[in-house]
Design a protein around this motif. Sequence first.
Motif, PDB file in Angstrom:
ATOM      1  N   VAL A  81     -21.370 -12.025 -48.528  1.00 13.57           N
ATOM      2  CA  VAL A  81     -22.519 -11.260 -49.006  1.00 13.57           C
ATOM      3  C   VAL A  81     -23.477 -12.291 -49.604  1.00 13.57           C
ATOM      4  O   VAL A  81     -23.159 -12.941 -50.601  1.00 13.57           O
ATOM      5  N   VAL A  82     -24.613 -12.478 -48.929  1.00 12.92           N
ATOM      6  CA  VAL A  82     -25.507 -13.581 -49.305  1.00 12.92           C
ATOM      7  C   VAL A  82     -26.891 -13.034 -49.643  1.00 12.92           C
ATOM      8  O   VAL A  82     -27.437 -12.188 -48.924  1.00 12.92           O
ATOM      9  N   ASP A  83     -27.457 -13.537 -50.741  1.00 14.60           N
ATOM     10  CA  ASP A  83     -28.818 -13.172 -51.133  1.00 14.60           C
ATOM     11  C   ASP A  83     -29.782 -13.495 -49.986  1.00 14.60           C
ATOM     12  O   ASP A  83     -29.807 -14.637 -49.501  1.00 14.60           O
ATOM     13  N   ALA A  84     -30.571 -12.505 -49.572  1.00 15.96           N
ATOM     14  CA  ALA A  84     -31.457 -12.674 -48.420  1.00 15.96           C
ATOM     15  C   ALA A  84     -32.501 -13.760 -48.635  1.00 15.96           C
ATOM     16  O   ALA A  84     -33.114 -14.220 -47.666  1.00 15.96           O
ATOM     17  N   VAL A  85     -32.682 -14.216 -49.871  1.00 18.94           N
ATOM     18  CA  VAL A  85     -33.625 -15.303 -50.128  1.00 18.94           C
ATOM     19  C   VAL A  85     -33.184 -16.580 -49.383  1.00 18.94           C
ATOM     20  O   VAL A  85     -33.995 -17.461 -49.120  1.00 18.94           O
ATOM     21  N   HIS A  86     -31.897 -16.653 -49.008  1.00 22.25           N
ATOM     22  CA  HIS A  86     -31.358 -17.851 -48.344  1.00 22.25           C
ATOM     23  C   HIS A  86     -31.382 -17.758 -46.823  1.00 22.25           C
ATOM     24  O   HIS A  86     -30.923 -18.681 -46.145  1.00 22.25           O
ATOM     25  N   ARG A  87     -31.924 -16.667 -46.310  1.00 27.13           N
ATOM     26  CA  ARG A  87     -31.932 -16.456 -44.863  1.00 27.13           C
ATOM     27  C   ARG A  87     -32.606 -17.617 -44.115  1.00 27.13           C
ATOM     28  O   ARG A  87     -32.150 -18.054 -43.071  1.00 27.13           O
ATOM     29  N   ALA A  88     -33.696 -18.115 -44.698  1.00 32.99           N
ATOM     30  CA  ALA A  88     -34.495 -19.127 -43.990  1.00 32.99           C
ATOM     31  C   ALA A  88     -34.017 -20.566 -44.225  1.00 32.99           C
ATOM     32  O   ALA A  88     -34.402 -21.461 -43.496  1.00 32.99           O
ATOM     33  N   GLY A  89     -33.184 -20.804 -45.203  1.00 28.14           N
ATOM     34  CA  GLY A  89     -32.812 -22.186 -45.546  1.00 28.14           C
ATOM     35  C   GLY A  89     -31.588 -22.675 -44.792  1.00 28.14           C
ATOM     36  O   GLY A  89     -31.199 -22.116 -43.762  1.00 28.14           O
ATOM     37  N   PRO A  90     -30.962 -23.722 -45.309  1.00 28.05           N
ATOM     38  CA  PRO A  90     -29.818 -24.334 -44.618  1.00 28.05           C
ATOM     39  C   PRO A  90     -28.480 -23.601 -44.820  1.00 28.05           C
ATOM     40  O   PRO A  90     -27.494 -23.927 -44.171  1.00 28.05           O
ATOM     41  N   ILE A  91     -28.463 -22.604 -45.715  1.00 28.93           N
ATOM     42  CA  ILE A  91     -27.171 -22.015 -46.084  1.00 28.93           C
ATOM     43  C   ILE A  91     -26.458 -21.300 -44.924  1.00 28.93           C
ATOM     44  O   ILE A  91     -25.254 -21.502 -44.734  1.00 28.93           O
ATOM     45  N   PRO A  92     -27.161 -20.498 -44.098  1.00 28.81           N
ATOM     46  CA  PRO A  92     -26.437 -19.854 -42.995  1.00 28.81           C
ATOM     47  C   PRO A  92     -25.689 -20.866 -42.126  1.00 28.81           C
ATOM     48  O   PRO A  92     -24.521 -20.646 -41.785  1.00 28.81           O
ATOM     49  N   ALA A  93     -26.323 -21.981 -41.831  1.00 28.81           N
ATOM     50  CA  ALA A  93     -25.666 -22.986 -40.977  1.00 28.81           C
ATOM     51  C   ALA A  93     -24.472 -23.602 -41.709  1.00 28.81           C
ATOM     52  O   ALA A  93     -23.435 -23.878 -41.098  1.00 28.81           O
ATOM     53  N   PHE A 146     -23.494 -10.952 -44.418  1.00 28.31           N
ATOM     54  CA  PHE A 146     -24.109  -9.657 -44.730  1.00 28.31           C
ATOM     55  C   PHE A 146     -25.213  -9.950 -45.751  1.00 28.31           C
ATOM     56  O   PHE A 146     -24.916 -10.281 -46.908  1.00 28.31           O
ATOM     57  N   TRP A 147     -26.464  -9.860 -45.314  1.00 28.22           N
ATOM     58  CA  TRP A 147     -27.570 -10.222 -46.206  1.00 28.22           C
ATOM     59  C   TRP A 147     -27.774  -9.145 -47.242  1.00 28.22           C
ATOM     60  O   TRP A 147     -27.778  -7.955 -46.925  1.00 28.22           O
ATOM     61  N   PHE A 148     -27.961  -9.568 -48.484  1.00 24.23           N
ATOM     62  CA  PHE A 148     -28.288  -8.598 -49.536  1.00 24.23           C
ATOM     63  C   PHE A 148     -29.691  -8.884 -50.050  1.00 24.23           C
ATOM     64  O   PHE A 148     -29.988  -9.992 -50.506  1.00 24.23           O
ATOM     65  N   ASP A 149     -30.543  -7.884 -49.976  1.00 22.26           N
ATOM     66  CA  ASP A 149     -31.919  -8.022 -50.455  1.00 22.26           C
ATOM     67  C   ASP A 149     -31.928  -7.749 -51.963  1.00 22.26           C
ATOM     68  O   ASP A 149     -31.808  -6.600 -52.393  1.00 22.26           O
ATOM     69  N   ALA A 150     -32.069  -8.812 -52.748  1.00 22.24           N
ATOM     70  CA  ALA A 150     -31.996  -8.677 -54.210  1.00 22.24           C
ATOM     71  C   ALA A 150     -33.361  -8.400 -54.838  1.00 22.24           C
ATOM     72  O   ALA A 150     -33.580  -8.679 -56.011  1.00 22.24           O
ATOM     73  N   ALA A 151     -34.273  -7.820 -54.047  1.00 22.71           N
ATOM     74  CA  ALA A 151     -35.586  -7.462 -54.607  1.00 22.71           C
ATOM     75  C   ALA A 151     -35.415  -6.462 -55.749  1.00 22.71           C
ATOM     76  O   ALA A 151     -36.214  -6.410 -56.674  1.00 22.71           O
ATOM     77  N   HIS A 152     -34.359  -5.652 -55.658  1.00 21.45           N
ATOM     78  CA  HIS A 152     -34.030  -4.720 -56.742  1.00 21.45           C
ATOM     79  C   HIS A 152     -32.567  -4.908 -57.104  1.00 21.45           C
ATOM     80  O   HIS A 152     -31.778  -5.352 -56.279  1.00 21.45           O
ATOM     81  N   GLU A 153     -32.224  -4.533 -58.321  1.00 28.41           N
ATOM     82  CA  GLU A 153     -30.827  -4.659 -58.737  1.00 28.41           C
ATOM     83  C   GLU A 153     -29.978  -3.651 -57.958  1.00 28.41           C
ATOM     84  O   GLU A 153     -30.477  -2.611 -57.540  1.00 28.41           O
ATOM     85  N   PRO A 154     -28.705  -3.964 -57.754  1.00 22.19           N
ATOM     86  CA  PRO A 154     -27.904  -3.168 -56.806  1.00 22.19           C
ATOM     87  C   PRO A 154     -27.440  -1.813 -57.338  1.00 22.19           C
ATOM     88  O   PRO A 154     -27.315  -1.603 -58.545  1.00 22.19           O
ATOM     89  N   SER A 155     -27.156  -0.930 -56.363  1.00 23.41           N
ATOM     90  CA  SER A 155     -26.634   0.402 -56.691  1.00 23.41           C
ATOM     91  C   SER A 155     -25.244   0.565 -56.082  1.00 23.41           C
ATOM     92  O   SER A 155     -24.863  -0.178 -55.159  1.00 23.41           O
ATOM     93  N   THR A 156     -24.528   1.561 -56.563  1.00 23.93           N
ATOM     94  CA  THR A 156     -23.203   1.846 -55.987  1.00 23.93           C
ATOM     95  C   THR A 156     -23.352   2.264 -54.518  1.00 23.93           C
ATOM     96  O   THR A 156     -22.472   1.967 -53.711  1.00 23.93           O
ATOM     97  N   ASP A 157     -24.449   2.941 -54.159  1.00 19.93           N
ATOM     98  CA  ASP A 157     -24.656   3.323 -52.751  1.00 19.93           C
ATOM     99  C   ASP A 157     -24.718   2.079 -51.868  1.00 19.93           C
ATOM    100  O   ASP A 157     -24.181   2.062 -50.756  1.00 19.93           O
ATOM    101  N   GLN A 158     -25.397   1.032 -52.362  1.00 22.77           N
ATOM    102  CA  GLN A 158     -25.490  -0.206 -51.563  1.00 22.77           C
ATOM    103  C   GLN A 158     -24.116  -0.861 -51.414  1.00 22.77           C
ATOM    104  O   GLN A 158     -23.807  -1.422 -50.369  1.00 22.77           O
TER     105      GLN A 158
END
Length: 352
Positions: free
Chosen positions: A39-51, A61-73
């Motif tokens: 589960v990776v912060d989507a801010v890292h999608r563009a950098g070297p971390i996926p590789a 599994f990208w997590f968009d941390a634009a908002h704090e998480p909910s139990t539904d997420q």
Amino acid sequence: MTTPTAFRLFKQVPRILFGRGALDRLGELLPAQGWTACVVDAVHRAGPIPARLAARNVEIFWFDAAHEPSTDQVDATAALVRATRPEAPSAILGLGGGSTMDVAKGVSVMLTNPGSARDYQGWDLVPHPAVFKLGVPSLAGSGAEASRTAVFFSGDRKFGINSDHSMFDAILLDPELLAGVPADQRFHSGMDCFIHCVEAVTGTMASPLAHAHAGKALELCEAVFLGEGSDDDLMVASYMGGCSIVNSEVGVAHALSYGLSLELGLRHGLANCIAFDVLDEFYGAHVETFRRMMARHAITLPRGVTRGLDQPAIARMVAMALRMERPLVNALGENWREVLTPERIEALYARM
Ligand code: NAD
Ligand code: ZN
């Protein structure tokens, strides 16, 4: 220092790998067999971390941390992990800030426990051990890497799953991962650590372990935000701040900040700063230190954030704060309701 009579039994993260570039040594911490759900912060999608992660048997599994998480997420991510491969993962990895690490903790719990993550918000409600999980912070301050809490919104509350099963089995602390954090976010999350430590040491639940961890973490925070301290220091402070709350509790700032996040969607670090800035009567000299840190980093806080709220919204924030029973017992003792009345909470909110 005298020892409080009622000690709780605490688990701590059993394996820690610290160092610049440590991300490339993930294999030393992950189970030898099976695959890892990252589960990776989507801010890292563009950098070297996926590789860098892809060198192993992983799914991201990208997590968009634009908002704090909910139990539904958390429930949705756990369902996605289950649906991705026929066999269950042997590990969950959470890479990001506190929000992403908490989602990873929640997912690991939900892969072995029935129902919804919201069923487990509270103290020691998780019946079955979770999937092995590894935490990798890319933002320092929340201490989520060290704590037994995973905090989520659900309905009208923000609340933690607090269980030994929601604690990481291993963490990898690589200060290089902090390099791209924007300055204001670095400050707000760093202050989350500072405030955890202030609340931990000034509380009635603080054990000598809490004092030792928080004392050192406060020293490191001051080095980082008032002196020449490095990202390495900040990462250690965050970890030790997390340990300090495991051995104590948070306090008035957190109780009030949860209401701000719930009603105004303010991020945790920023909400804590806004709350702490009006708490001189509780945290005195520490608030002065906080203001010096803000000045040094040219941070300005938004003012009048509660001004536009109607009475029902204020009432929901007050109700949220009053639910934070453990932090308030910690801060003010068993008779906290006599000290922190709903009227006093409302007056504090009005000053933010
Ligand atoms: P966060 O995880 O909410 O992230 C804040 C922002 O920083 C996000 O936009 C994220 O994408 C970004 N970010 C993360 N890493 C980055 C990087 N390397 N470079 C650039 N941007 C990056 O922030 P946080 O302060 O770490 O955590 C706050 C969250 O943690 C809240 O949800 C709070 O409730 C929770 N929390 C949990 C605990 C715990 O013990 N479990 C303790 C405190 C706070
Ligand atoms: Zn916090």
